[in-house]
Motif scaffolding. Structure first.
Motif, PDB file in Angstrom:
ATOM      1  N   ASP A 158       0.810  -1.220   0.000  1.00 25.89           N
ATOM      2  CA  ASP A 158       0.000   0.000   0.000  1.00 25.89           C
ATOM      3  C   ASP A 158       0.843   1.270   0.000  1.00 25.89           C
ATOM      4  OD1 ASP A 158      -2.325  -1.518   0.060  1.00 25.89           O
ATOM      5  OD2 ASP A 158      -2.300  -1.661   2.261  1.00 25.89           O
ATOM      6  N   LYS A 159       2.163   1.140   0.131  1.00 22.37           N
ATOM      7  CA  LYS A 159       3.035   2.315   0.164  1.00 22.37           C
ATOM      8  C   LYS A 159       3.481   2.691  -1.250  1.00 22.37           C
ATOM      9  CE  LYS A 159       4.858   1.491   4.813  1.00 22.37           C
ATOM     10  NZ  LYS A 159       6.079   1.305   5.629  1.00 22.37           N
ATOM     11  N   GLU A 160       3.771   3.972  -1.445  1.00 17.76           N
ATOM     12  CA  GLU A 160       4.221   4.436  -2.754  1.00 17.76           C
ATOM     13  C   GLU A 160       5.659   4.006  -3.033  1.00 17.76           C
ATOM     14  OE1 GLU A 160       3.688   8.554  -3.475  1.00 17.76           O
ATOM     15  OE2 GLU A 160       1.551   8.542  -2.969  1.00 17.76           O
ATOM     16  N   VAL A 161       6.467   3.984  -1.980  1.00 20.34           N
ATOM     17  CA  VAL A 161       7.872   3.578  -2.124  1.00 20.34           C
ATOM     18  C   VAL A 161       8.089   2.305  -1.314  1.00 20.34           C
ATOM     19  CG1 VAL A 161      10.283   4.216  -1.754  1.00 20.34           C
ATOM     20  CG2 VAL A 161       8.618   5.963  -2.428  1.00 20.34           C
ATOM     21  N   ILE A 162       8.603   1.267  -1.961  1.00 18.13           N
ATOM     22  CA  ILE A 162       8.863  -0.019  -1.293  1.00 18.13           C
ATOM     23  C   ILE A 162      10.309  -0.019  -0.805  1.00 18.13           C
ATOM     24  CG2 ILE A 162       8.915  -2.527  -1.552  1.00 18.13           C
ATOM     25  CD1 ILE A 162       6.139  -1.404  -1.910  1.00 18.13           C
ATOM     26  N   GLN A 163      10.492  -0.215   0.511  1.00 15.47           N
ATOM     27  CA  GLN A 163      11.833  -0.302   1.093  1.00 15.47           C
ATOM     28  C   GLN A 163      12.292  -1.766   1.060  1.00 15.47           C
ATOM     29  OE1 GLN A 163      13.419   2.416   2.452  1.00 15.47           O
ATOM     30  NE2 GLN A 163      11.711   3.842   2.182  1.00 15.47           N
ATOM     31  N   VAL A 164      13.395  -2.035   0.362  1.00 18.68           N
ATOM     32  CA  VAL A 164      13.929  -3.398   0.281  1.00 18.68           C
ATOM     33  C   VAL A 164      15.179  -3.457   1.157  1.00 18.68           C
ATOM     34  CG1 VAL A 164      14.630  -5.285  -1.242  1.00 18.68           C
ATOM     35  CG2 VAL A 164      13.115  -3.500  -2.109  1.00 18.68           C
ATOM     36  N   ARG A 165      15.136  -4.324   2.189  1.00 19.67           N
ATOM     37  CA  ARG A 165      16.196  -4.372   3.187  1.00 19.67           C
ATOM     38  C   ARG A 165      16.753  -5.795   3.315  1.00 19.67           C
ATOM     39  NH1 ARG A 165      16.110   0.127   2.274  1.00 19.67           N
ATOM     40  NH2 ARG A 165      15.630   1.936   3.574  1.00 19.67           N
ATOM     41  N   LEU A 166      17.780  -5.927   4.154  1.00 19.42           N
ATOM     42  CA  LEU A 166      18.399  -7.242   4.370  1.00 19.42           C
ATOM     43  C   LEU A 166      17.397  -8.271   4.880  1.00 19.42           C
ATOM     44  CD1 LEU A 166      21.751  -6.120   6.001  1.00 19.42           C
ATOM     45  CD2 LEU A 166      21.524  -7.339   3.836  1.00 19.42           C
ATOM     46  N   ARG A 167      16.426  -7.802   5.672  1.00 21.10           N
ATOM     47  CA  ARG A 167      15.447  -8.743   6.238  1.00 21.10           C
ATOM     48  C   ARG A 167      14.594  -9.410   5.149  1.00 21.10           C
ATOM     49  NH1 ARG A 167      13.305  -3.701   8.052  1.00 21.10           N
ATOM     50  NH2 ARG A 167      11.550  -3.030   6.758  1.00 21.10           N
ATOM     51  N   ASP A 168      14.590  -8.818   3.940  1.00 22.82           N
ATOM     52  CA  ASP A 168      13.787  -9.380   2.857  1.00 22.82           C
ATOM     53  C   ASP A 168      14.514 -10.490   2.093  1.00 22.82           C
ATOM     54  OD1 ASP A 168      11.505  -7.619   3.167  1.00 22.82           O
ATOM     55  OD2 ASP A 168      12.855  -6.027   2.469  1.00 22.82           O
ATOM     56  N   LEU A 169      15.790 -10.710   2.430  1.00 17.04           N
ATOM     57  CA  LEU A 169      16.527 -11.816   1.809  1.00 17.04           C
ATOM     58  C   LEU A 169      15.944 -13.155   2.243  1.00 17.04           C
ATOM     59  CD1 LEU A 169      20.265 -10.746   2.295  1.00 17.04           C
ATOM     60  CD2 LEU A 169      19.113 -11.035   0.104  1.00 17.04           C
ATOM     61  N   PRO A 170      16.054 -14.191   1.402  1.00 14.63           N
ATOM     62  CA  PRO A 170      15.748 -15.540   1.883  1.00 14.63           C
ATOM     63  C   PRO A 170      16.622 -15.853   3.104  1.00 14.63           C
ATOM     64  CG  PRO A 170      16.097 -15.541  -0.490  1.00 14.63           C
ATOM     65  CD  PRO A 170      16.472 -14.187  -0.007  1.00 14.63           C
ATOM     66  N   LEU A 171      16.109 -16.656   4.051  1.00  9.63           N
ATOM     67  CA  LEU A 171      16.776 -16.891   5.324  1.00  9.63           C
ATOM     68  C   LEU A 171      18.228 -17.326   5.158  1.00  9.63           C
ATOM     69  CD1 LEU A 171      16.641 -17.037   8.385  1.00  9.63           C
ATOM     70  CD2 LEU A 171      15.779 -19.391   8.177  1.00  9.63           C
ATOM     71  N   GLU A 172      18.493 -18.243   4.229  1.00 10.25           N
ATOM     72  CA  GLU A 172      19.862 -18.774   4.077  1.00 10.25           C
ATOM     73  C   GLU A 172      20.851 -17.657   3.728  1.00 10.25           C
ATOM     74  OE1 GLU A 172      20.595 -20.942   0.327  1.00 10.25           O
ATOM     75  OE2 GLU A 172      18.452 -20.701  -0.046  1.00 10.25           O
ATOM     76  N   PHE A 173      20.389 -16.628   3.008  1.00 12.52           N
ATOM     77  CA  PHE A 173      21.296 -15.548   2.614  1.00 12.52           C
ATOM     78  C   PHE A 173      21.415 -14.492   3.703  1.00 12.52           C
ATOM     79  CE2 PHE A 173      19.796 -17.411  -1.385  1.00 12.52           C
ATOM     80  CZ  PHE A 173      21.031 -17.848  -1.860  1.00 12.52           C
TER      81      PHE A 173
END
Length: 909
Positions: free
Chosen positions: A341-356
């Motif tokens: 729902d946000k205009e800007v999507i924040q992509v952070r380390l927490r969004d990595l697959p767990l193994e990475f």
């Protein structure tokens, strides 16, 4: 005249390549059109001013037809470029030019592919080699687009991709998939099936994991490659034709996997590098392209953390580019789910697959410089780079520097004028950085930089006498802050070609300032935990040269070692103050210290500081005299040890050092009483044997001689050092130069004698023509088991390779030259002739070019008297033809009579 010149320029520009570019210089144009250089230059420069031509300010200067460049889909932003590489970096709007790395790590691969695609008729088969995920399928698709753009196939031509791994356990099904089958060919074949080769008619068939093909499958394929015909399974009497361009891909070692007969049909083998082996700028561009794609799919602006970008940049993952792309897709998807729902999507380390996420913790334990997050906007074809004026200014400097250095290499400009010009340019750039307030000086990282630079200069002052200067520190901080640790030259084609020669040149000509720059930047990179770029060393070396920092002390170094909390420090401090110079280092040692610990301290000092002129140890106990034996294997220059250290002794040694006396002079001058011992240790035992190579034109040529000698001597010379060295220094300083202290020099090989009578000199010319081969072998007999005849053969072979590589575009130079060498030996045996070295060299050159010419279907000029010539020289021609049977078989060619005649002429002359 104007019309002829215009047509000439258009033709050579439209067919521009690295091999043909020299045709566009004023000299070559004048030669071709039989015009004076002044006439040609006048017209060319006028045409540049009128906007009809584009000028490349390289050496030599090139003139390109603007309409031809536009027809070839070049993007032109200006009328004059510093180098051809700069023009190419702007790109051509075609499928291959848009590939990331097309002018960097993939430049040679793209050149090979263009040759294969544009080859007459159905082009040449291409084999793409690379690890899984390195981009082979993507590249194959781009090759298809490029072939359509170049109109060698129609716009509707098919592109069929097939993975051979699907049926590798079932050769029948794989053969059926490729060639088709007739009804009843095997159980279940209840109707005729058309294979991929027929379906790909007029287009491209891409076979991935082609190493899965059985030997039978490979044989069927190369039969089709030879004839253009094939038979479907079940009926060998049926012969069908198809015009298909073939692209293969494999992850395996081709020489261990494929039949030699199959490999012979693959003239173009392209190696794709791993993600981590590509320059940082290319890795970042690939990452950007994937985030842009995700931004377009999600229709959202993405803001990606610098930590995540850094992790992706520096991770060495299985799956390479493909794996990075999938990680980015997952991370963007994960961020989108929680923030849709946000205009800007924040992509952070927490969004990595767990193994990475876990890998990130392992990989990055040290704190890093905080970089800004990267923004990616939807509906954009590529990342928008807001390049600063300062970066543009630096790019122009580095491109100009490479172009000017090329002139030095071609002796069109003197080394002195090059250095002065570059130092002046650096001074201008530094002034611009200093006096244009383009950033806030109170910013935290600028402050951190300034602090660490001051600390580093302080250390260098204490140890090397490098003077502290506030202006120096601020200038360096401005440069490093504005450059922001960017790798400007990393993927620049001419930089990768010239880097080694340029750094060697600067090390020899700017020895002191280059060493200062390297030392300072190395220390800073460790303190700031950031990458050290050699381009920065070059820039800072020129900057230091402009400040006239040339007083790097080459004096003898000395250490005071004494037991007690401050005994050594007190002695060193008192004498340094009396001498008003930081001459002595001090090591205060506990009473119970072992010789091993003292030895390790001194070894650390030797590794850290330059001790070329020698090292003096002033010690307080006679037992330390044992250090001489222990350290002899570690030192590369003379060392003196004197015991019973006292203030007068330290002061006396200090006076000699400040006066510039050599270590042997100091050793002789210091008179000691009976209770005091002194010893001089010379690093004789561990001196390696060495050959010095030199050339009066500079280090570049000396390095080429070194490389060729290494190839000639091979494994037998692994214990031998072959060292390129500055000719002028050898001529001026003779045996006082460093190599004679560090090595046992057996001989000097070069183009001009430096007149060092104590060391044998061998002229390169005499070595190549065979006159000095015996002498060379005699000088090496104790180190290398060497047959003079074998050496002579290798010399001619390796000097030929250097020239042949410049002329071949399709063939592997080493492979073809080995075959030609065997053929020429067979000619000697059949004809009862011993060829001279000059004949051998000419034959090697001619034959390698001849084979490629025949493969390209190029012909030599017709000869009206060929029949008469064959009647007269028929026996010789027959023997020559017989000698080249292996070559004909290897490349599936026939040597025509016209070519055999040329060979016979070389033999007779």
């Amino acid at each position: 005249m104007k019309k002829e010149l215009d047509e000439y320029l258009y033709e050579w520009t439209i067919n521009l390549s690295n091999e043909s570019k020299h045709r566009l210089s004023a000299h070559e144009i004048g030669e071709a059109l039989q015009l004076t250089r002044s006439t040609v230059s006048s017209y060319l420069n006028q045409a540049v001013r009128e906007g009809e031509l584009v000028k490349i300010k390289s050496y030599p200067v090139l003139f390109l037809h603007k309409k031809a460049l536009l027809a070839a889909k070049f993007t032109l932003s200006k009328q004059e470029y510093l180098s051809l590489d700069e023009l190419l970096s702007e790109g051509q709007n075609h499928a291959l030019a848009e590939i990331i790395g097309a002018n960097g790590s993939l430049k040679e691969a793209i050149d090979q592919i263009k040759t294969a695609v544009l080859y007459p008729h159905n082009g040449l088969p291409i084999l793409l080699m690379g690890m899984s995920g390195s981009g082979k399928t993507f590249l194959a698709e781009r090759i298809h687009q490029y072939a359509i753009e170049e109109q060698v196939i129609s716009g509707e031509a098919p592109f069929i991709s097939y993975n051979c791994a699907q049926y590798y356990n079932n050769p029948e099904l794989l053969s059926s998939a490729l060639f088709g089958h007739t009804k009843g060919a095997f159980t279940g074949a209840d109707q005729t099936h058309y294979g991929l080769i027929e379906k790909a008619h007029g287009g491209i068939l891409f076979l991935d994991e082609v190493h899965r093909l059985s030997e039978e499958g490979q044989e069927k394929l190369f039969t089709f490659m030879d004839t253009g015909e094939f038979s479907p399974m079940g009926d060998t009497s049926i012969r069908r034709r198809a015009d298909v361009r073939l692209i293969f891909a494999t992850t395996e070692n081709v020489y261990a996997t494929f039949l030699p007969t199959f490999l012979r049909r693959l003239p173009v083998i392209v190696n794709l590098p791993k993600f981590q082996h590509r320059p940082q700028s290319e890795r970042l561009s690939l990452i950007d392209s994937f985030y842009i794609a995700e931004s377009n799919i999600l229709e959202k602006e993405l803001q990606v953390s610098s930590h995540l970008i850094d992790f992706l940049l520096n991770s060495d993952l299985e799956g390479n580019v493909g794996k990075i792309k999938n990680i980015i897709k997952y991370a963007c998807g994960s961020a989108y789910v929680h923030q849709k729902d946000k205009e800007v999507i924040q992509v952070r380390l927490r969004d990595l697959p767990l193994e990475f996420s876990l890998k990130f913790k392992e990989q990055f334990s040290k704190p890093k410089k905080k970089l800004p997050d990267r923004r990616y906007l939807p509906n954009t074809p590529q990342q928008i780079y807001l390049e600063s004026k300062q970066i543009q200014l630096l790019k122009e400097f580095f491109w100009e520097m490479l172009a000017e250095f090329k002139k030095v290499q071609h002796q069109a400009s003197s080394p002195t004028s090059f250095i002065e010009a570059m130092a002046n340019r650096v001074t201008q750039i530094m002034d611009e950085f200093m006096f244009q307030e383009t950033y806030k000086k109170e910013e935290s990282f600028y402050s951190v930089l300034t602090y660490h630079i001051r600390q580093t200069i302080d250390i260098m002052y204490e140890n090397y006498g490098f003077e502290q200067d506030g202006h120096r520190a601020v200038s360096l901080a401005s440069y490093l802050y504005l450059k922001d640790n960017k790798d400007i030259l990393g993927s620049h084609y001419e930089w990768t070609e010239q880097k080694v020669a340029l750094l060697e040149f600067l090390n020899a000509t700017l020895e002191n300032t280059y060493w200062y720059a390297k030392k300072l930047l190395s220390h800073l990179s460790q303190q700031l935990d950031q990458e050290l770029f050699e381009e920065d060393i070059v820039f800072v070396a020129f900057y230091f040269y402009s400040l006239h920092i040339n007083d790097l002390p080459s004096e003898v170094k000395s250490i005071v070692l004494a037991h007690g909390y401050s005994t050594a420090s007190s002695l060193a401090n008192v004498v340094n103050r009396m001498l008003e110079k930081n001459v002595f280092q001090a090591y205060d040692m506990p009473i119970n210290i072992t010789l091993e610990k003292v030895e390790s301290q001194i070894i650390r000092y030797i590794n850290e500081y330059r001790t070329d002129a020698g090292l003096i140890l002033l010690v307080d106990m006679g037992s330390f005299n044992q250090l001489g034996e222990r350290l002899a294997k570690h030192i590369q220059s003379p060392m003196v040890i004197i015991d019973n250290v006292s203030t007068p002794l330290v002061l006396e040694v200090g006076h000699h050092i400040v006066s510039g006396h050599s270590i042997t002079e100091i050793y002789e001058a210091i008179s000691v009483e009976k209770r005091i011992q002194k010893q001089l240790i010379i690093p004789e035992i561990n001196k390696k044997k060495a050959i010095i190579t030199c050339c009066y034109t500079g280090l570049g040529s000396a390095t080429q001689i070194q490389e060729i000698l290494l190839k000639c001597l091979g494994e037998s010379a692994k214990e031998l050092v072959i060292l390129p060295y500055d000719y002028k220094k050898l001529l001026q300083n003779k045996l006082y130069e460093a190599p004679f202290q560090l090595y046992d020099v057996l001989m000097i090989v070069g183009t001009e004698s430096p007149k060092i009578h104590q060391v044998p000199y061998i002229s390169l010319d005499k070595l190549i023509n065979g006159e000095a081969v015996e002498e060379f072998a005699d000088l090496l007999h104790a180190q290398v088991d060497l047959d003079p005849q074998v050496l002579k053969s290798r010399l001619i072979f390796n000097f030929s390779i250097n020239k042949i590589v410049e002329n071949l575009t399709i063939l592997d130079a080493n492979k073809v030259l080995l075959l030609v060498q065997r053929a020429v030996k067979e000619m000697e045996a059949l004809m009862g002739i011993d060829f001279s070295n000059n004949q051998l060299f000419l034959l090697y050159m001619h034959c390698c070019s001849m084979i490629e010419r025949i493969l390209r279907k190029e012909t030599v000029d017709e000869q009206e008297d060929i029949e008469e010539y064959v009647q007269r020289e028929g026996q010789n021609i027959e023997l020559i033809h017989k000698a080249f049977q292996e070559v004909e078989k290897e490349y599936t060619i026939d040597l025509p009579l016209l070519e055999l005649r040329l060979l016979n002429d070389i033999v007779k002359e």
